[in-house]
Write a protein that holds these residues in place. Structure first.
Motif, PDB file in Angstrom:
ATOM      1  N   PHE A  98       0.816  -1.207   0.000  1.00  0.00           N
ATOM      2  CA  PHE A  98       0.000   0.000   0.000  1.00  0.00           C
ATOM      3  C   PHE A  98       0.852   1.260   0.000  1.00  0.00           C
ATOM      4  CE2 PHE A  98      -3.316  -2.865   1.936  1.00  0.00           C
ATOM      5  CZ  PHE A  98      -4.119  -2.871   0.809  1.00  0.00           C
ATOM      6  N   SER A  99       2.087   1.160   0.470  1.00  0.00           N
ATOM      7  CA  SER A  99       2.991   2.310   0.390  1.00  0.00           C
ATOM      8  C   SER A  99       3.298   2.641  -1.063  1.00  0.00           C
ATOM      9  CB  SER A  99       4.288   2.031   1.151  1.00  0.00           C
ATOM     10  OG  SER A  99       4.037   1.889   2.534  1.00  0.00           O
ATOM     11  N   GLY A 100       3.460   1.606  -1.889  1.00  0.00           N
ATOM     12  CA  GLY A 100       3.660   1.844  -3.315  1.00  0.00           C
ATOM     13  C   GLY A 100       2.462   2.533  -3.942  1.00  0.00           C
ATOM     14  N   ASN A 101       1.262   2.083  -3.583  1.00  0.00           N
ATOM     15  CA  ASN A 101       0.050   2.733  -4.093  1.00  0.00           C
ATOM     16  C   ASN A 101      -0.074   4.163  -3.569  1.00  0.00           C
ATOM     17  OD1 ASN A 101      -0.700   0.390  -5.448  1.00  0.00           O
ATOM     18  ND2 ASN A 101      -1.834  -0.409  -3.699  1.00  0.00           N
ATOM     19  N   PHE A 102       0.351   4.370  -2.307  1.00  0.00           N
ATOM     20  CA  PHE A 102       0.314   5.706  -1.721  1.00  0.00           C
ATOM     21  C   PHE A 102       1.216   6.659  -2.499  1.00  0.00           C
ATOM     22  CE2 PHE A 102       2.573   8.660   1.115  1.00  0.00           C
ATOM     23  CZ  PHE A 102       1.513   9.461   1.517  1.00  0.00           C
ATOM     24  N   ILE A 103       2.427   6.216  -2.816  1.00  0.00           N
ATOM     25  CA  ILE A 103       3.352   7.054  -3.571  1.00  0.00           C
ATOM     26  C   ILE A 103       2.812   7.331  -4.968  1.00  0.00           C
ATOM     27  CG2 ILE A 103       5.675   7.182  -4.550  1.00  0.00           C
ATOM     28  CD1 ILE A 103       6.644   5.497  -2.209  1.00  0.00           C
ATOM     29  N   ALA A 104       2.219   6.299  -5.598  1.00  0.00           N
ATOM     30  CA  ALA A 104       1.650   6.491  -6.940  1.00  0.00           C
ATOM     31  C   ALA A 104       0.512   7.512  -6.907  1.00  0.00           C
ATOM     32  CB  ALA A 104       1.148   5.153  -7.480  1.00  0.00           C
ATOM     33  N   ASN A 105      -0.387   7.382  -5.925  1.00  0.00           N
ATOM     34  CA  ASN A 105      -1.497   8.337  -5.815  1.00  0.00           C
ATOM     35  C   ASN A 105      -0.995   9.738  -5.505  1.00  0.00           C
ATOM     36  OD1 ASN A 105      -3.426   6.358  -6.288  1.00  0.00           O
ATOM     37  ND2 ASN A 105      -3.627   5.833  -4.127  1.00  0.00           N
ATOM     38  N   ALA A 106       0.034   9.822  -4.655  1.00  0.00           N
ATOM     39  CA  ALA A 106       0.599  11.128  -4.319  1.00  0.00           C
ATOM     40  C   ALA A 106       1.191  11.795  -5.548  1.00  0.00           C
ATOM     41  CB  ALA A 106       1.649  10.968  -3.221  1.00  0.00           C
ATOM     42  N   LEU A 107       1.909  11.034  -6.355  1.00  0.00           N
ATOM     43  CA  LEU A 107       2.505  11.596  -7.567  1.00  0.00           C
ATOM     44  C   LEU A 107       1.431  12.059  -8.543  1.00  0.00           C
ATOM     45  CD1 LEU A 107       5.468   9.133  -8.233  1.00  0.00           C
ATOM     46  CD2 LEU A 107       5.602  11.501  -7.466  1.00  0.00           C
ATOM     47  N   TYR A 108       0.378  11.238  -8.691  1.00  0.00           N
ATOM     48  CA  TYR A 108      -0.709  11.636  -9.575  1.00  0.00           C
ATOM     49  C   TYR A 108      -1.348  12.936  -9.100  1.00  0.00           C
ATOM     50  CZ  TYR A 108      -1.157   7.683 -12.780  1.00  0.00           C
ATOM     51  OH  TYR A 108      -0.958   6.770 -13.773  1.00  0.00           O
ATOM     52  N   GLY A 109      -1.582  13.033  -7.774  1.00  0.00           N
ATOM     53  CA  GLY A 109      -2.222  14.224  -7.242  1.00  0.00           C
ATOM     54  C   GLY A 109      -1.362  15.464  -7.365  1.00  0.00           C
ATOM     55  N   ILE A 110      -0.059  15.315  -7.165  1.00  0.00           N
ATOM     56  CA  ILE A 110       0.840  16.459  -7.275  1.00  0.00           C
ATOM     57  C   ILE A 110       0.967  16.912  -8.726  1.00  0.00           C
ATOM     58  CG2 ILE A 110       3.242  17.193  -6.997  1.00  0.00           C
ATOM     59  CD1 ILE A 110       3.383  15.358  -4.557  1.00  0.00           C
ATOM     60  N   ILE A 111       0.990  15.934  -9.637  1.00  0.00           N
ATOM     61  CA  ILE A 111       1.165  16.264 -11.060  1.00  0.00           C
ATOM     62  C   ILE A 111      -0.114  16.822 -11.659  1.00  0.00           C
ATOM     63  CG2 ILE A 111       1.645  15.289 -13.335  1.00  0.00           C
ATOM     64  CD1 ILE A 111       3.368  13.188 -11.834  1.00  0.00           C
ATOM     65  N   ASP A 112      -1.251  16.182 -11.341  1.00  0.00           N
ATOM     66  CA  ASP A 112      -2.522  16.539 -11.967  1.00  0.00           C
ATOM     67  C   ASP A 112      -3.454  17.140 -10.916  1.00  0.00           C
ATOM     68  OD1 ASP A 112      -4.794  16.813 -13.444  1.00  0.00           O
ATOM     69  OD2 ASP A 112      -4.768  14.795 -14.287  1.00  0.00           O
ATOM     70  N   PRO A 113      -3.703  18.447 -10.924  1.00  0.00           N
ATOM     71  CA  PRO A 113      -4.595  19.072  -9.933  1.00  0.00           C
ATOM     72  C   PRO A 113      -6.029  18.572 -10.030  1.00  0.00           C
ATOM     73  CG  PRO A 113      -3.255  20.717 -11.073  1.00  0.00           C
ATOM     74  CD  PRO A 113      -3.091  19.425 -11.817  1.00  0.00           C
ATOM     75  N   ARG A 114      -6.430  18.032 -11.169  1.00  0.00           N
ATOM     76  CA  ARG A 114      -7.810  17.561 -11.318  1.00  0.00           C
ATOM     77  C   ARG A 114      -8.120  16.424 -10.370  1.00  0.00           C
ATOM     78  NH1 ARG A 114      -7.671  16.368 -17.611  1.00  0.00           N
ATOM     79  NH2 ARG A 114      -5.689  15.488 -16.855  1.00  0.00           N
ATOM     80  N   ILE A 115      -7.115  15.609 -10.054  1.00  0.00           N
ATOM     81  CA  ILE A 115      -7.311  14.503  -9.118  1.00  0.00           C
ATOM     82  C   ILE A 115      -7.568  15.032  -7.713  1.00  0.00           C
ATOM     83  CG2 ILE A 115      -6.226  12.482  -8.085  1.00  0.00           C
ATOM     84  CD1 ILE A 115      -4.813  12.006 -10.676  1.00  0.00           C
ATOM     85  N   ARG A 116      -6.840  16.110  -7.320  1.00  0.00           N
ATOM     86  CA  ARG A 116      -7.065  16.697  -5.996  1.00  0.00           C
ATOM     87  C   ARG A 116      -8.462  17.273  -5.920  1.00  0.00           C
ATOM     88  NH1 ARG A 116      -1.927  18.951  -7.075  1.00  0.00           N
ATOM     89  NH2 ARG A 116      -2.824  21.010  -7.336  1.00  0.00           N
ATOM     90  N   ARG A 117      -8.928  17.921  -6.983  1.00  0.00           N
ATOM     91  CA  ARG A 117     -10.268  18.477  -6.961  1.00  0.00           C
ATOM     92  C   ARG A 117     -11.320  17.392  -6.895  1.00  0.00           C
ATOM     93  NH1 ARG A 117      -8.012  22.192 -10.827  1.00  0.00           N
ATOM     94  NH2 ARG A 117      -8.849  20.942 -12.541  1.00  0.00           N
TER      95      ARG A 117
END
Length: 333
Positions: A309-328
């Motif tokens: 789950f740490s790997g998934n956490f890092i992947a989700n974090a990278l997606y959120g930092i790169i793409d603001p639409r995911i954070r919204r």
């Protein structure tokens, strides 16, 4: 400032989700192990010991393993000990679970990290080459190679690699992580790498397929963009287009996908470690399950879940930092 705050909130939310998932995993694993037919006392003293054990000794062992308390109390006692770093004592190794996991984790981490890096780099390279040469022989070879590996059982490939490179060619040792009969102080880094190479190669070859196919599709989309067609019309070379436009648009999705693949790498490592007798977490988990070592099996299950789950956490974090639409989107949820 607002962007930094949004990123922080996003990371905190997915971190809370990670902790809740780990808590749920620990509860499910604890309940399943507790209701299983495995008797920790019988595994601890053996069949002969159970026939000769005294009632007062049996009562003490039941109290030691917490079998005389309700399931919920046993779980909260285990959880409080786990948070403090006490995972109990392994029944087959007669050592603290945290010590057994610590030694095995180092071996598994070296194996998985090597395979993870090699598969990511090779898969990305093959995907880029296939994407820019769509429909040609190179593209067909990469696609065929990836699809073939994606449908190949890990244990079967491990057996083939073992027979070819260890048994027939004798280039690598058959198993283990160090030479047999050699004192630990005399084991060199070359010996360690020599034993690590074949299991890591087997594991990384399987992991190439997904990243290669994903990168290929992304590269095809990039090469079809208007700005790439405009660059071609201006006489830019393929290498120049790849350097200034292609790599930067496909590398971030590839990195996030690679972090999300840690679960697959770990699952494959369990089978690879069994075939090569490599002393890692996967082999320890199999031994604990077959021997009924409940404390060790529970500890490995939670630690493995945290790793995946740490790997998934890092992947989700990278997606959120790169793409603001995911954070919204997460904020709206």
């Amino acid at each position: 400032m607002k962007t930094g705050h949004a990123v922080a909130v996003y990371l905190v939310k997915i971190l809370v989700k990670l902790l809740l998932v780990l808590l749920a995993v620990s509860i499910i694993c604890f309940v399943l192990i507790s209701v299983s037919p495995v008797d920790p006392i019988r595994m601890y003293v053996g069949e002969v010991g159970m026939r000769n054990i005294q009632p007062e000794t049996l009562a003490k062992l039941e109290s030691y393993f917490g079998l005389d308390t309700p399931l919920t109390i046993r779980y909260f006692n285990w959880l409080s000990d786990f948070v403090r770093g006490d995972m109990g004592t392994s029944l087959i190794y007669r050592q603290p679970v945290i010590d057994v996991i610590g030694v095995r984790f180092v071996n598994s981490f070296a194996l998985m990290l090597t395979a993870w890096l090699f598969s990511g780099i090779l898969g990305f390279f093959l995907g880029v080459i296939a994407g820019i040469r769509r429909g040609r022989l190179t593209d067909k070879l990469v696609k065929g190679y990836s699809l073939l590996l994606a449908s190949t059982p890990t244990f079967w490939l491990a057996l083939v690699m073992l027979m070819v490179f260890a048994v027939w060619l004798k280039w690598f040792p058959i198993g283990l992580s160090v030479p047999i009969g050699v004192d630990a102080s005399k084991v060199t880094i070359f010996d360690t790498l020599h034993h690590l190479f074949l299991p890591a190669l087997t594991l990384s070859v399987i992991g190439v397929a997904n990243i290669a196919l994903h990168t290929r599709e992304k590269m095809i989309d990039v090469m079809a963009e208007d700005y790439v067609l405009y660059a071609k019309a201006r006489g830019k070379s393929t290498f120049s287009i790849l350097r200034h436009h292609g790599i930067r648009n496909v590398i971030l999705p590839a990195i996030t996908l690679q972090f999300a693949s840690i679960g697959e790498i770990f699952g494959g490592s369990v089978l690879v470690e069994q075939v090569f007798s490599y002393p890692g977490l996967g082999q320890a988990a199999v031994n604990a399950g077959l021997s009924g070592d409940s404390p060790l099996l529970l500890g490995i299950a939670v630690i493995s879940a945290a790793l995946v789950f740490s790997g998934n956490f890092i992947a989700n974090a990278l997606y959120g930092i790169i793409d603001p639409r995911i954070r919204r989107g997460l904020k709206n949820d």
